[in-house]
Design a protein around this motif. Structure first.
Motif, short mmCIF file in Angstrom:
data_model
loop_
_atom_site.label_atom_id
_atom_site.label_comp_id
_atom_site.label_asym_id
_atom_site.label_seq_id
_atom_site.Cartn_x
_atom_site.Cartn_y
_atom_site.Cartn_z
N GLN A 16 94.94 -35.33 -78.22
CA GLN A 16 94.68 -35.44 -76.79
C GLN A 16 95.76 -36.29 -76.16
O GLN A 16 96.41 -37.10 -76.83
N GLY A 17 95.96 -36.10 -74.86
CA GLY A 17 96.95 -36.87 -74.13
C GLY A 17 96.87 -36.53 -72.67
O GLY A 17 95.86 -36.01 -72.20
N LYS A 18 97.96 -36.82 -71.94
CA LYS A 18 97.98 -36.46 -70.52
C LYS A 18 99.34 -35.90 -70.15
O LYS A 18 100.36 -36.27 -70.74
N ILE A 19 99.31 -35.01 -69.17
CA ILE A 19 100.55 -34.41 -68.69
C ILE A 19 101.31 -35.47 -67.91
O ILE A 19 100.76 -36.12 -67.02
N ILE A 48 98.17 -22.87 -71.64
CA ILE A 48 96.93 -23.45 -71.13
C ILE A 48 95.85 -22.38 -71.17
O ILE A 48 96.04 -21.27 -70.66
N VAL A 49 94.72 -22.71 -71.80
CA VAL A 49 93.60 -21.76 -71.90
C VAL A 49 92.52 -22.14 -70.90
O VAL A 49 92.34 -23.31 -70.57
N VAL A 56 100.33 -33.26 -62.99
CA VAL A 56 100.72 -34.52 -63.64
C VAL A 56 99.52 -35.47 -63.60
O VAL A 56 98.85 -35.60 -62.58
N GLY A 57 99.23 -36.09 -64.73
CA GLY A 57 98.11 -37.02 -64.84
C GLY A 57 96.86 -36.39 -65.44
O GLY A 57 95.92 -37.11 -65.77
N ASP A 58 96.81 -35.06 -65.54
CA ASP A 58 95.63 -34.39 -66.12
C ASP A 58 95.50 -34.73 -67.60
O ASP A 58 96.49 -34.75 -68.34
N ARG A 59 94.26 -34.99 -68.03
CA ARG A 59 93.96 -35.18 -69.46
C ARG A 59 93.89 -33.81 -70.09
O ARG A 59 93.35 -32.86 -69.52
N VAL A 60 94.43 -33.70 -71.33
CA VAL A 60 94.44 -32.42 -72.03
C VAL A 60 94.15 -32.62 -73.52
O VAL A 60 94.34 -33.70 -74.06
N ALA A 74 103.12 -28.18 -77.83
CA ALA A 74 101.67 -28.07 -77.64
C ALA A 74 101.28 -26.62 -77.45
O ALA A 74 102.01 -25.85 -76.82
N SER A 75 100.13 -26.27 -78.01
CA SER A 75 99.62 -24.91 -77.87
C SER A 75 98.12 -24.99 -77.65
O SER A 75 97.49 -26.00 -77.97
#
Length: 139
Positions: A16-19, A48-49, A56-60, A74-75
């Motif tokens: 996990q991380g952030k853009i 992105i699914v 920018v700032g979105d958690r993913v 990242a996939s």
């Protein structure tokens, strides 16, 4: 072997991380900063699914993949994921509790006990066999 994008990629782990950035205005790629503190990871917007747009700032949450050339990306990126469960911490337990049930370090003698049997031997030990000496030559 296939010639499609990501056909030979190797899965490493889910992170996990952030853009943190996009490469250019209206670009379709950018970078994610992992929560693990490692180097930023490249991503393509097509990975992105689900519904939603990335900012920018979105958690993913994403699968970290390694290409044949050794570079990672990242996939299967999911926007605003629930937090990953924490990694269990393995703690060493006291291998042998004190006789009174208290901590071993608080026992008199610092938790060590030495008792000797008559003859200077510890319980459960056998006397060492006498070394076989060389016989004197017979004349």
């Amino acid at each position: 072997k296939g010639k499609g994008k990501g056909f030979d990629d190797k899965f490493l782990r889910t992170e996990q991380g952030k853009i943190v950035s996009f490469l250019a205005r209206n670009a379709n790629s950018g970078f994610i900063t992992p929560d693990s503190g490692q180097a930023d990871v490249f991503f393509d917007i097509s990975d992105i699914v689900g519904a939603g747009t990335a900012a920018v700032g979105d958690r993913v949450e994403y699968d970290l993949m390694e290409r044949r050339n050794g570079k990672c990306h990242a996939s299967r990126i999911k926007l605003n994921p629930p937090p990953l469960p924490p990694t269990p911490v393995v703690r060493k337990s006291n291998p042998r509790p004190a006789e009174d049930g208290g901590p071993r370090s608080l026992r008199p003698g610092g938790g060590t006990k030495t008792s000797l049997r008559p003859g200077g031997l510890r319980p459960g030990t056998k006397p060492a066999s006498k070394p076989q000496g060389e016989r004197a030559p017979q004349h």
